[in-house]
Design an enzyme around this catalytic site. Structure first.
Site, short mmCIF file in Angstrom:
data_model
loop_
_atom_site.label_atom_id
_atom_site.label_comp_id
_atom_site.label_asym_id
_atom_site.label_seq_id
_atom_site.Cartn_x
_atom_site.Cartn_y
_atom_site.Cartn_z
N ASP A 1 37.34 11.97 -2.21
CA ASP A 1 37.30 11.58 -3.63
C ASP A 1 36.40 10.37 -3.93
O ASP A 1 36.80 9.49 -4.71
CB ASP A 1 38.72 11.31 -4.16
CG ASP A 1 39.62 12.53 -4.08
OD1 ASP A 1 39.16 13.59 -3.62
OD2 ASP A 1 40.80 12.42 -4.49
N ASP B 1 38.49 15.40 -6.54
CA ASP B 1 39.59 15.50 -7.50
C ASP B 1 38.99 16.18 -8.75
O ASP B 1 37.94 15.75 -9.25
CB ASP B 1 40.07 14.07 -7.82
CG ASP B 1 41.54 14.00 -8.19
OD1 ASP B 1 42.35 14.77 -7.64
OD2 ASP B 1 41.89 13.14 -9.04
N HIS C 1 40.32 17.90 -12.20
CA HIS C 1 41.43 18.24 -13.09
C HIS C 1 40.97 18.87 -14.40
O HIS C 1 39.99 18.40 -15.01
CB HIS C 1 42.20 16.97 -13.48
CG HIS C 1 42.81 16.22 -12.35
ND1 HIS C 1 43.69 16.80 -11.46
CD2 HIS C 1 42.70 14.92 -11.95
CE1 HIS C 1 44.10 15.89 -10.59
NE2 HIS C 1 43.51 14.74 -10.85
N LYS D 1 40.49 19.87 -5.64
CA LYS D 1 41.95 19.84 -5.72
C LYS D 1 42.38 19.28 -7.06
O LYS D 1 41.59 18.63 -7.74
CB LYS D 1 42.51 18.98 -4.58
CG LYS D 1 42.02 17.56 -4.64
CD LYS D 1 42.41 16.77 -3.41
CE LYS D 1 41.97 15.35 -3.52
NZ LYS D 1 42.57 14.62 -4.66
N CYS E 1 45.21 9.53 -2.07
CA CYS E 1 44.61 10.75 -1.52
C CYS E 1 44.27 10.63 -0.04
O CYS E 1 44.40 11.61 0.70
CB CYS E 1 43.43 11.18 -2.38
SG CYS E 1 44.04 11.75 -4.00
C1 VGL Z 1 43.86 9.93 -6.68
C2 VGL Z 1 45.41 9.28 -8.21
C3 VGL Z 1 45.19 10.41 -8.96
C4 VGL Z 1 43.10 9.63 -5.42
C5 VGL Z 1 43.61 11.08 -7.40
O1 VGL Z 1 42.00 10.19 -5.20
O2 VGL Z 1 43.62 8.82 -4.60
N1 VGL Z 1 44.75 9.04 -7.09
N2 VGL Z 1 44.29 11.30 -8.55
ZN ZN Z 2 43.75 12.88 -9.81
#
Ligand code: VGL
Ligand code: ZN
Length: 206
Positions: A8, A46, A48, A106, A151
């Site tokens: 991420d 990430d 969404h 994801k 993550c």
């Molecule tokens: C993450 C919070 C929400 C991360 C992703 O990549 O750690 N943290 N979505």
């Molecule tokens: Zn997230």
């Protein structure tokens, strides 16, 4: 064989982004420097939909960083981040991506969050990462990226459970919450993960 998984490293997690992790920008040059030590480099992203239930904005009256229940699991309500197709969801422009052979997205199901690169938080659906690693003959998984206490931690935990050797490159990650990251590291060590510093890897490689 060992692989490096970049977790991420997206603009929204870098200072200036919607869910900025302090110092997140400081890991990018380092992860670029580490990549040549690995035969295989992979990334997670990430990703969404705007309707994602992990966003406080989708819970009227609730504020970011409050908690709620989602699918029977405790859920932190996040600021909107990493929305599919948005600039914030892109990998940091400073991150070298040309050697990344596969990207595992994801967090696409609006009903459940997904911190780990392997499964959603309820372990209901796999991303296919475990099968990919097995088919490529990966035994040792090295982790770098953001955020250390979310993550990176949950990816490492699943990797251990799946039987991979896990090495977290400690200075190639930054956390949202220092205390939470302390607990995460203790838990990973207890689960058999190794924590290393990038200079040890870079020295070994010389
Ligand atoms: C993450 C919070 C929400 C991360 C992703 O990549 O750690 N943290 N979505
Ligand atoms: Zn997230």
């Amino acid at each position: 064989m060992k692989a490096l998984l970049l977790i991420d490293i997206q603009s929204d997690f870098i200072p200036g982004g919607a869910l900025a992790v302090a110092g997140g920008d400081q890991i990018i040059a380092l992860t670029n420097q580490l990549q040549p030590l690995f035969e295989l480099v992979l990334a997670t992203q990430d990703w969404h939909p705007a309707s994602h239930k992990s966003f406080a904005s989708n819970h009227p009256g609730r504020q970011p960083f409050e908690t709620t229940q989602l699918q029977g699991l405790e859920q932190v309500l996040w600021p909107d981040h990493c929305i599919q197709g948005s600039a914030g969801a892109e990998f940091s422009p400073q991150l070298d991506m040309q050697r990344v052979e596969a990207i595992f997205r994801k967090g696409t199901d609006p009903e459940i969050d997904s911190y780990s690169g392997f499964y959603d938080n309820g372990h209901l659906k796999s991303t296919g990462l475990a099968g990919y690693l097995r088919e490529r003959g990966v035994q040792q998984l090295y982790l770098a990226g953001l955020a250390g206490d979310y993550c990176v931690y949950f990816t490492a935990k699943d990797a251990l459970e799946l039987g991979f050797e896990v090495v977290v490159i400690e200075d190639a990650t930054r956390a949202i919450d220092a205390e939470g990251f302390g607990r995460a590291k203790a838990d990973l060590l207890q689960g058999g993960a190794q924590l290393v510093l990038s200079r040890d890897l870079l020295q070994q490689a010389q």
